[in-house]
Design a protein around this motif. Structure first.
Motif, PDB file in Angstrom:
ATOM      1  N   ALA A 198       0.817  -1.219   0.000  1.00  0.00           N
ATOM      2  CA  ALA A 198       0.000   0.000   0.000  1.00  0.00           C
ATOM      3  C   ALA A 198       0.837   1.250   0.000  1.00  0.00           C
ATOM      4  CB  ALA A 198      -0.942   0.005   1.218  1.00  0.00           C
ATOM      5  N   GLY A 199       2.092   1.168   0.531  1.00  0.00           N
ATOM      6  CA  GLY A 199       2.934   2.368   0.640  1.00  0.00           C
ATOM      7  C   GLY A 199       3.175   3.056  -0.683  1.00  0.00           C
ATOM      8  N   PRO A 200       3.673   2.349  -1.711  1.00  0.00           N
ATOM      9  CA  PRO A 200       3.934   3.013  -2.983  1.00  0.00           C
ATOM     10  C   PRO A 200       2.693   3.610  -3.603  1.00  0.00           C
ATOM     11  CG  PRO A 200       5.072   0.895  -2.864  1.00  0.00           C
ATOM     12  CD  PRO A 200       4.162   0.962  -1.690  1.00  0.00           C
ATOM     13  N   SER A 201       1.539   2.899  -3.463  1.00  0.00           N
ATOM     14  CA  SER A 201       0.329   3.442  -4.070  1.00  0.00           C
ATOM     15  C   SER A 201      -0.065   4.751  -3.408  1.00  0.00           C
ATOM     16  CB  SER A 201      -0.812   2.424  -3.961  1.00  0.00           C
ATOM     17  OG  SER A 201      -1.124   2.175  -2.592  1.00  0.00           O
ATOM     18  N   ARG A 202       0.108   4.850  -2.047  1.00  0.00           N
ATOM     19  CA  ARG A 202      -0.214   6.114  -1.384  1.00  0.00           C
ATOM     20  C   ARG A 202       0.736   7.206  -1.839  1.00  0.00           C
ATOM     21  NH1 ARG A 202      -0.967   2.812   3.261  1.00  0.00           N
ATOM     22  NH2 ARG A 202       1.111   3.408   4.002  1.00  0.00           N
ATOM     23  N   GLN A 203       2.037   6.843  -2.011  1.00  0.00           N
ATOM     24  CA  GLN A 203       2.982   7.842  -2.464  1.00  0.00           C
ATOM     25  C   GLN A 203       2.672   8.285  -3.886  1.00  0.00           C
ATOM     26  OE1 GLN A 203       6.816   6.164  -1.961  1.00  0.00           O
ATOM     27  NE2 GLN A 203       6.790   6.299   0.266  1.00  0.00           N
ATOM     28  N   GLN A 204       2.200   7.321  -4.699  1.00  0.00           N
ATOM     29  CA  GLN A 204       1.876   7.689  -6.059  1.00  0.00           C
ATOM     30  C   GLN A 204       0.641   8.572  -6.125  1.00  0.00           C
ATOM     31  OE1 GLN A 204       1.495   3.980  -8.053  1.00  0.00           O
ATOM     32  NE2 GLN A 204       3.665   3.442  -7.861  1.00  0.00           N
ATOM     33  N   GLN A 205      -0.289   8.378  -5.202  1.00  0.00           N
ATOM     34  CA  GLN A 205      -1.512   9.157  -5.218  1.00  0.00           C
ATOM     35  C   GLN A 205      -1.368  10.497  -4.512  1.00  0.00           C
ATOM     36  OE1 GLN A 205      -4.388   6.615  -3.429  1.00  0.00           O
ATOM     37  NE2 GLN A 205      -4.294   5.058  -5.045  1.00  0.00           N
ATOM     38  N   ARG A 206      -0.252  10.689  -3.773  1.00  0.00           N
ATOM     39  CA  ARG A 206      -0.121  11.901  -2.965  1.00  0.00           C
ATOM     40  C   ARG A 206      -0.092  13.167  -3.803  1.00  0.00           C
ATOM     41  NH1 ARG A 206       4.532  11.374   1.077  1.00  0.00           N
ATOM     42  NH2 ARG A 206       3.131   9.717   1.737  1.00  0.00           N
ATOM     43  N   PRO A 207       0.766  13.258  -4.872  1.00  0.00           N
ATOM     44  CA  PRO A 207       0.777  14.506  -5.639  1.00  0.00           C
ATOM     45  C   PRO A 207      -0.519  14.656  -6.421  1.00  0.00           C
ATOM     46  CG  PRO A 207       2.733  13.164  -6.071  1.00  0.00           C
ATOM     47  CD  PRO A 207       1.755  12.306  -5.365  1.00  0.00           C
ATOM     48  N   GLU A 208      -1.134  15.810  -6.330  1.00  0.00           N
ATOM     49  CA  GLU A 208      -2.328  16.091  -7.089  1.00  0.00           C
ATOM     50  C   GLU A 208      -1.954  16.484  -8.505  1.00  0.00           C
ATOM     51  OE1 GLU A 208      -4.551  19.024  -5.110  1.00  0.00           O
ATOM     52  OE2 GLU A 208      -4.982  17.801  -3.349  1.00  0.00           O
ATOM     53  N   ARG A 209      -2.808  16.151  -9.414  1.00  0.00           N
ATOM     54  CA  ARG A 209      -2.554  16.466 -10.819  1.00  0.00           C
ATOM     55  C   ARG A 209      -2.598  17.974 -11.033  1.00  0.00           C
ATOM     56  NH1 ARG A 209      -2.639  13.472 -15.374  1.00  0.00           N
ATOM     57  NH2 ARG A 209      -3.056  14.514 -17.329  1.00  0.00           N
ATOM     58  N   GLN A 210      -1.505  18.503 -11.577  1.00  0.00           N
ATOM     59  CA  GLN A 210      -1.418  19.937 -11.795  1.00  0.00           C
ATOM     60  C   GLN A 210      -1.921  20.285 -13.197  1.00  0.00           C
ATOM     61  OE1 GLN A 210      -0.580  22.067  -9.475  1.00  0.00           O
ATOM     62  NE2 GLN A 210      -0.134  20.450  -7.992  1.00  0.00           N
ATOM     63  N   PRO A 211      -2.604  21.393 -13.330  1.00  0.00           N
ATOM     64  CA  PRO A 211      -3.054  21.798 -14.667  1.00  0.00           C
ATOM     65  C   PRO A 211      -1.857  22.128 -15.544  1.00  0.00           C
ATOM     66  CG  PRO A 211      -3.396  23.564 -13.077  1.00  0.00           C
ATOM     67  CD  PRO A 211      -3.006  22.353 -12.287  1.00  0.00           C
ATOM     68  N   PRO A 212      -1.941  21.846 -16.828  1.00  0.00           N
ATOM     69  CA  PRO A 212      -0.803  22.142 -17.727  1.00  0.00           C
ATOM     70  C   PRO A 212      -0.530  23.636 -17.771  1.00  0.00           C
ATOM     71  CG  PRO A 212      -2.779  21.606 -18.993  1.00  0.00           C
ATOM     72  CD  PRO A 212      -3.096  21.298 -17.549  1.00  0.00           C
ATOM     73  N   VAL A 213       0.769  23.972 -17.844  1.00  0.00           N
ATOM     74  CA  VAL A 213       1.188  25.368 -17.907  1.00  0.00           C
ATOM     75  C   VAL A 213       1.229  25.795 -19.367  1.00  0.00           C
ATOM     76  CG1 VAL A 213       3.028  27.003 -17.372  1.00  0.00           C
ATOM     77  CG2 VAL A 213       2.537  25.119 -15.798  1.00  0.00           C
ATOM     78  N   ALA A 214       0.538  26.857 -19.678  1.00  0.00           N
ATOM     79  CA  ALA A 214       0.487  27.344 -21.052  1.00  0.00           C
ATOM     80  C   ALA A 214       1.836  27.940 -21.450  1.00  0.00           C
ATOM     81  CB  ALA A 214      -0.615  28.392 -21.193  1.00  0.00           C
ATOM     82  N   ARG A 215       2.377  27.482 -22.562  1.00  0.00           N
ATOM     83  CA  ARG A 215       3.634  28.014 -23.050  1.00  0.00           C
ATOM     84  C   ARG A 215       3.403  29.334 -23.780  1.00  0.00           C
ATOM     85  NH1 ARG A 215       6.816  22.754 -25.600  1.00  0.00           N
ATOM     86  NH2 ARG A 215       6.952  21.552 -23.655  1.00  0.00           N
ATOM     87  N   PRO A 216       4.310  30.273 -23.595  1.00  0.00           N
ATOM     88  CA  PRO A 216       4.117  31.539 -24.297  1.00  0.00           C
ATOM     89  C   PRO A 216       4.233  31.342 -25.800  1.00  0.00           C
ATOM     90  CG  PRO A 216       6.298  31.436 -23.267  1.00  0.00           C
ATOM     91  CD  PRO A 216       5.521  30.260 -22.763  1.00  0.00           C
ATOM     92  N   SER A 217       3.359  32.019 -26.546  1.00  0.00           N
ATOM     93  CA  SER A 217       3.391  31.898 -27.997  1.00  0.00           C
ATOM     94  C   SER A 217       4.598  32.623 -28.561  1.00  0.00           C
ATOM     95  CB  SER A 217       2.099  32.472 -28.585  1.00  0.00           C
ATOM     96  OG  SER A 217       1.932  33.820 -28.171  1.00  0.00           O
ATOM     97  N   ALA A 218       4.968  32.257 -29.773  1.00  0.00           N
ATOM     98  CA  ALA A 218       6.148  32.852 -30.404  1.00  0.00           C
ATOM     99  C   ALA A 218       5.905  34.329 -30.664  1.00  0.00           C
ATOM    100  CB  ALA A 218       6.449  32.123 -31.707  1.00  0.00           C
ATOM    101  N   PRO A 219       6.941  35.160 -30.543  1.00  0.00           N
ATOM    102  CA  PRO A 219       6.773  36.588 -30.820  1.00  0.00           C
ATOM    103  C   PRO A 219       6.500  36.796 -32.305  1.00  0.00           C
ATOM    104  CG  PRO A 219       9.091  36.061 -30.501  1.00  0.00           C
ATOM    105  CD  PRO A 219       8.317  34.834 -30.145  1.00  0.00           C
ATOM    106  N   PRO A 220       5.815  37.887 -32.666  1.00  0.00           N
ATOM    107  CA  PRO A 220       5.455  38.135 -34.074  1.00  0.00           C
ATOM    108  C   PRO A 220       6.601  38.754 -34.871  1.00  0.00           C
ATOM    109  CG  PRO A 220       4.520  39.846 -32.698  1.00  0.00           C
ATOM    110  CD  PRO A 220       5.196  38.892 -31.757  1.00  0.00           C
ATOM    111  N   PHE A 221       7.829  38.369 -34.585  1.00  0.00           N
ATOM    112  CA  PHE A 221       8.973  38.848 -35.357  1.00  0.00           C
ATOM    113  C   PHE A 221      10.095  37.831 -35.238  1.00  0.00           C
ATOM    114  CE2 PHE A 221       9.494  40.499 -31.079  1.00  0.00           C
ATOM    115  CZ  PHE A 221      10.825  40.292 -30.793  1.00  0.00           C
ATOM    116  N   THR A 222      11.049  37.913 -36.151  1.00  0.00           N
ATOM    117  CA  THR A 222      12.234  37.058 -36.124  1.00  0.00           C
ATOM    118  C   THR A 222      13.454  37.913 -35.825  1.00  0.00           C
ATOM    119  OG1 THR A 222      12.602  37.321 -38.511  1.00  0.00           O
ATOM    120  CG2 THR A 222      11.219  35.470 -37.794  1.00  0.00           C
TER     121      THR A 222
END
Length: 422
Positions: A198-222
């Motif tokens: 049961a120990g590993p399963s509790r450790q695996q369940q401990r971290p809550e799922r974090q929402p994905p972090v939105a990556r900044p879009s590319a700037p409109p210039f090169t």
């Protein structure tokens, strides 16, 4: 056909220069006005058009062709011609450097061998540790571990598992005591196994799922950067280790990066960085501010100062900024420029760029008391969006070192050797 001109030595360079002259003359513009639009100096464009130098990149050639309104098939032919001319340039450069020993090759090889030995020793130690390390005790399915089986020992017999042998008579009280002890042992073992599973399963369940972090879009210039820009196309200094006899002659500005990389040379005193920016469409992008960040400071690097001198041309035409890297918080200050004798006043931010209106900055980082690694950060906004772009040397910071008291050498083209300054 443009790409089918002569195949003799230097023919591709001459053909490319002839085609660039035709583009320049057909545009009706001066070298200076064209050079500013494609991000080079007027003297550099003149050397391209006269065949003295082959562009180190195809980008300025393509920008010139686009600026002159040449179609795609002609730009492709120019690209094939530039590839041939660039191959000739590389062959000439390699032939010139073939006799110069690479500094520090023996030391680097020895260091690599030592590092490999350390890595192999670490791998062997890890393998020995994994083979000799105890593993966790697990009870096979349907069996009882030896610790639980040895529950009783007679005075004149060895330990037995699961109950006494057939010839060993027992009283009812002894049998009840043995059965109770066996039940307790099995129950305790079951609890241990349940807790372990049961120990590993509790450790695996401990971290809550974090929402994905939105990556900044590319700037409109090169943007592109070149940190081997010489003052007026000829004045620059590098710190080079090793004896002067092992240093090849000074290159042309277009070949400076490969020359310096092969020698491990460092910009001495100042680094000129040309930053070319262009929008990805016709919407205007406002460039709000340019900040300089020093990411690491060290004592000035060792070596000898080697001054470049290949014949000066006209003045540089980009927007010019000066940075003192020795201060705690460097600032990019706008300074006046010059366009073939015509002064260019200092212009402060903001600037605007688009697909049809590029901009070129020249940032000069100066250092006297430090060996500094630094980057530029450009703040922008467009269409309700904003952000900051880090400008560096292909993922690495720019580097500028002071050179206090270092020996200074100039190249004597008559005797073909580096000569110490008296």
């Amino acid at each position: 056909m443009l790409g089918e001109r002569g195949t003799g030595e230097g023919s591709a360079r001459e053909a490319l220069a002839e085609r660039l002259r035709e583009l320049r003359e057909g545009s009706g513009r001066t070298y200076a006005s064209l050079a500013r639009r494609i991000g080079v100096s007027g003297s550099t464009l003149h050397r391209y058009c006269t065949g003295q130098t082959v562009p180190a990149e195809f980008a300025p050639v393509e920008r010139l062709a686009r600026l002159c309104g040449r179609p795609g098939e002609e730009r492709e032919a120019l690209h094939r011609l530039w590839l041939r001319a660039d191959a000739e340039r590389v062959e000439r450069q390699e032939a010139g450097m073939a006799g110069a020993p690479a500094a520090g090759v023996g030391e680097d090889a020895a260091a690599g061998a030592d590092a490999g030995a350390v890595t192999e020793a670490g791998a062997d130690a890890a393998a020995r540790g994994s083979r000799g390390a105890p593993t966790g005790t697990r009870a096979p399915s349907g069996s009882v571990p030896p610790a639980a089986a040895a529950v009783h020992r007679d005075e004149d017999s060895s330990a037995y598992a699961g109950g006494p042998p057939a010839h060993a008579p027992r009283s009812p009280s002894v049998r009840r005591w043995v059965q109770a002890l066996a039940v307790c042992t099995v129950a305790a073992l079951a609890l241990v196994l349940v807790a372990a599973s049961a120990g590993p399963s509790r450790q695996q369940q401990r971290p809550e799922r974090q929402p994905p972090v939105a990556r900044p879009s590319a700037p409109p210039f090169t943007w592109t950067s070149d940190d081997h820009v010489w003052k007026y196309g000829c004045g620059h200094t590098y710190l080079v280790g090793g004896p002067p006899a092992a240093v090849p002659p000074p290159p042309a500005e277009a070949d400076a990066e490969s020359w310096a990389t092969a020698l491990g040379a460092v910009h001495a005193g100042e680094t000129g960085v040309r930053i070319t920016l262009q929008g990805t469409d016709e919407r205007a992008v406002v460039l709000e501010a340019l900040r300089i960040r020093v990411v690491e400071r060290r004592e000035p690097a060792e070596g000898r100062v080697h001054r470049m001198s290949s014949g000066c041309g006209g003045a540089l035409t980009p927007r010019m900024f000066d940075v003192d890297l020795d201060v705690e918080r460097p600032v990019a200050r706008s300074v006046p420029g010059n366009d073939t004798g015509e002064p260019i006043p200092a212009v402060s931010f903001p600037y605007r760029v688009s697909a049809s209106d590029p901009e070129v900055f020249l940032v000069t980082g100066r250092a006297a008391r430090c060996d500094c690694d630094w980057v530029a950060e450009l703040r922008w906004s467009s269409g309700g969006r904003s952000g900051t772009v880090r400008i560096d040397d292909d993922g690495r910071p720019f580097r500028t070192s002071g050179a206090p008291g270092r020996p200074v050498h100039d190249y004597d083209f008559v005797t073909r050797r580096w000569v110490a300054e008296p």
